[in-house]
Design an enzyme around this catalytic site. Structure first.
Site, PDB file in Angstrom:
ATOM      1  N   CYS A  36       0.821  -1.213   0.000  1.00  0.00           N
ATOM      2  CA  CYS A  36       0.000   0.000   0.000  1.00  0.00           C
ATOM      3  C   CYS A  36       0.854   1.262   0.000  1.00  0.00           C
ATOM      4  CB  CYS A  36      -0.953   0.014   1.203  1.00  0.00           C
ATOM      5  SG  CYS A  36      -0.123   0.104   2.783  1.00  0.00           S
ATOM      6  N   CYS A 109      -2.529  -2.545   8.757  1.00  0.00           N
ATOM      7  CA  CYS A 109      -2.267  -1.190   9.252  1.00  0.00           C
ATOM      8  C   CYS A 109      -1.704  -1.276  10.683  1.00  0.00           C
ATOM      9  CB  CYS A 109      -3.538  -0.353   9.239  1.00  0.00           C
ATOM     10  SG  CYS A 109      -4.433  -0.374   7.675  1.00  0.00           S
TER      11      CYS A 109
HETATM   12 FE1  FES Z   1      -1.752   0.187   4.297  1.00  0.00          FE
HETATM   13 FE2  FES Z   1      -3.329   1.220   6.222  1.00  0.00          FE
HETATM   14  S1  FES Z   1      -3.860   0.830   4.137  1.00  0.00           S
HETATM   15  S2  FES Z   1      -1.201   0.835   6.312  1.00  0.00           S
END
Ligand code: FES
Length: 165
Positions: A36, A109
């Site tokens: 991400c 996360c």
């Molecule tokens: Fe990757 Fe939250 S979406 S750390």
């Protein structure tokens, strides 16, 4: 993300705790999630308490999503007063504190926060902090943005770990 969690995250990031670099930190840990693209750095300062070295305070900077910021804010509060060993044992769901269980797509996360915490609390990071302060000569610890801009991550002077998905 369900409405209840969304509300708790929004509440936590409205006034996030312990944001920013810590000039007098004893150690620092940085992680990134290559999937991400989020990154998080966490600073830790220790104190002696009853003959034990415990976490006095912690702070963080994040190029992360709202959930990662909310978890980091809670985690930096939750680890205060714990030994490095105890804090390292904390699982992502414990670090998420009052946010409660995270949905599967948001667990990473909290794992980002756990990764930065473990990096900062590792014996290597603590030794680095004692041998060479992570602070800049002007008294300011390098920020996450500084590190990225100056390419220090590539030089190996800052240990950025990418978490596996
Ligand atoms: Fe990757 Fe939250 S979406 S750390």
């Amino acid at each position: 993300m369900n409405d209840e969690l969304q509300k708790k995250v929004a509440e936590a990031i409205r006034d996030p705790k312990n944001v920013g670099e810590m000039a007098d930190a004893d150690s620092v840990g940085t992680v990134g999630n290559s999937e991400c693209g989020e990154m998080l750095r966490l600073w830790v300062k220790y104190r002696e308490q009853d003959g034990e070295k415990v976490i006095d305070k912690a702070s963080f900077q994040s190029f992360g999503c709202e959930t990662a910021i909310a978890v980091a804010s809670l985690a930096t509060e939750l680890i205060q007063g714990k030994t490095a060993a105890k804090a390292m044992e904390m699982k992502p769901e414990e670090l998420s504190g009052e946010l409660g269980p995270l949905p599967p797509m948001k667990i990473h996360c909290a794992e980002l926060v756990q990764g930065a915490l473990r990096d900062a609390l590792s014996p290597e990071s603590q030794a680095l902090g004692q041998a060479e302060s992570p602070a800049k000569p002007d008294g300011l610890a390098p920020t996450l943005r500084d590190s990225l801009n100056e390419g220090q991550a590539k030089s190996g002077s800052i240990n950025i770990q990418f978490l596996d998905e």
